[in-house]
Write a protein that holds these residues in place. Sequence first.
Motif, mmCIF file in Angstrom:
data_model
loop_
_atom_site.group_PDB
_atom_site.id
_atom_site.type_symbol
_atom_site.label_atom_id
_atom_site.label_comp_id
_atom_site.label_asym_id
_atom_site.label_seq_id
_atom_site.Cartn_x
_atom_site.Cartn_y
_atom_site.Cartn_z
ATOM 1 N N ASN A 13 0.853 -1.182 0.000
ATOM 2 C CA ASN A 13 0.000 0.000 0.000
ATOM 3 C C ASN A 13 0.893 1.238 0.000
ATOM 4 N N ALA A 60 0.721 3.463 3.076
ATOM 5 C CA ALA A 60 1.016 2.932 4.406
ATOM 6 C C ALA A 60 2.242 3.577 5.035
ATOM 7 N N GLY A 97 0.881 8.342 10.603
ATOM 8 C CA GLY A 97 -0.489 8.357 11.074
ATOM 9 C C GLY A 97 -1.456 7.538 10.250
ATOM 10 N N TYR A 98 -0.923 6.779 9.282
ATOM 11 C CA TYR A 98 -1.823 5.984 8.437
ATOM 12 C C TYR A 98 -2.467 4.860 9.246
ATOM 13 N N ALA A 99 -3.737 4.620 8.980
ATOM 14 C CA ALA A 99 -4.463 3.502 9.587
ATOM 15 C C ALA A 99 -5.354 2.893 8.512
ATOM 16 N N PRO A 100 -5.368 1.567 8.397
ATOM 17 C CA PRO A 100 -6.179 0.907 7.350
ATOM 18 C C PRO A 100 -7.664 0.927 7.687
ATOM 19 N N LEU A 101 -8.268 2.095 7.549
ATOM 20 C CA LEU A 101 -9.672 2.258 7.901
ATOM 21 C C LEU A 101 -10.601 2.220 6.697
ATOM 22 N N ALA A 143 -9.584 -2.536 5.192
ATOM 23 C CA ALA A 143 -9.883 -3.101 6.500
ATOM 24 C C ALA A 143 -10.409 -4.523 6.390
ATOM 25 N N LEU A 148 -7.248 -6.835 5.371
ATOM 26 C CA LEU A 148 -6.093 -6.885 6.259
ATOM 27 C C LEU A 148 -5.991 -8.161 7.084
#
Length: 402
Positions: free
Chosen positions: A355, A358, A362-366, A371, A374
């Motif tokens: 990704n 990524a 502060g990246y988050a797989p939202l 999501a 993952l």
Amino acid sequence: MNQILSLVDRAAFAAGFTDRLRRAGLAVGQSDAAVFGRALGAVDRGVLSDRQKLYWLTRIALVRKHSDLATFDAVFNAVFNDAVFSLDPAALRATSTGPRGEQSLAVPGPHAADDPDTEGLPWATLPRMAAGADSADDEDGTPVWIPRPSAIDSIARIPFDQLDSRQLELIDSWLDDATQRWPRRRSRRERVIGSGRRIDLRHTLVRARHTGWEIADVAYRGPVWRQRRIAMVCDVSQSMQAYTTVYLHAMRVLSRRGRAETFAFATRLTRMTSILARSSIDDAVESASEKVVDRFGGTRIAASLDALLHSPHGQTLRGTICVIASDGWDSGEPEVMERVMSRIARRAFTVIWLNPRAGVPGYAPLVGGMAAALPYCDRLLPAGTVDDLPAVIAAIAEARRR
């Protein structure tokens, strides 16, 4: 003195010392100098603090003939007997005159390069530079060993969308060298090898025919290792436009290097293996761009992956390292993504998701698609700059089942 040596630039010391040997008449090749530099980098400070150990390390690395020992010993003693070291900054910038009128090899000061009478080893600073290209002193001048970053390091943090054609060719060449280590799998077949654990009775008896049927040479069997297949699926939608060209270069290297299958998708799936296997980089990327008619369109990740599972190439995912390059923005339902990724995870040996976002702090797989996918990925790695690619290559080469 040797404690100071353990704190200086070892590469500069190796360059200066080998140059001093050459000026004394000792034939020291570039390979010998490289071996000496690697040896200095591999030892700890304890070796550099012991003069005897340093002597033998230097002698083994640089001396090839017995007749050169006298010259080497003279240079080594001149360097380490006459060298002046002190913790006083003024002494560090000074030079001293040794016996027989020879100048000692003290640490050169910041203006040592401008002094034509300054000689010695480049410890923490550079050796003196020749006056100019047309100067008569060029032939006798000490070469300047300036540490420079490699070409690939100079573009390590440049985003993919800012790379020009020359830099893309450089990345392609670097990827070709970096993928020399291909992941392997253990085959069901076995063969006679010296490090095997099982006795091969048949070959042992064949060998016994030459020793009067006395078993004097035992043959052992071991597994046969083969290249593991890699399947790379790349997202070429509008949101991935900045990274697509570099990913196509990576897919091309995999297609040419070993057993690999490559696919591209935006709204539908396209097989790229035969196209990217061409010899010319520009022709391969141009043909790939023409074949993917839905390039830079919408994104249907789950539908494209499901089409791969139901295609004739779906069986190529069995036991493979499945690499999916996408930002996870899917126009479909997350439930469909979860169902498709669960099938891929059961069929593939390991799943690596690349990704490009990524690596952003502060990246988050939202995102819904990311999501949902993952939990079925073994690794989630950033792939937005050249600096991220070594970790990707290492993850593929050292892939393990979850």
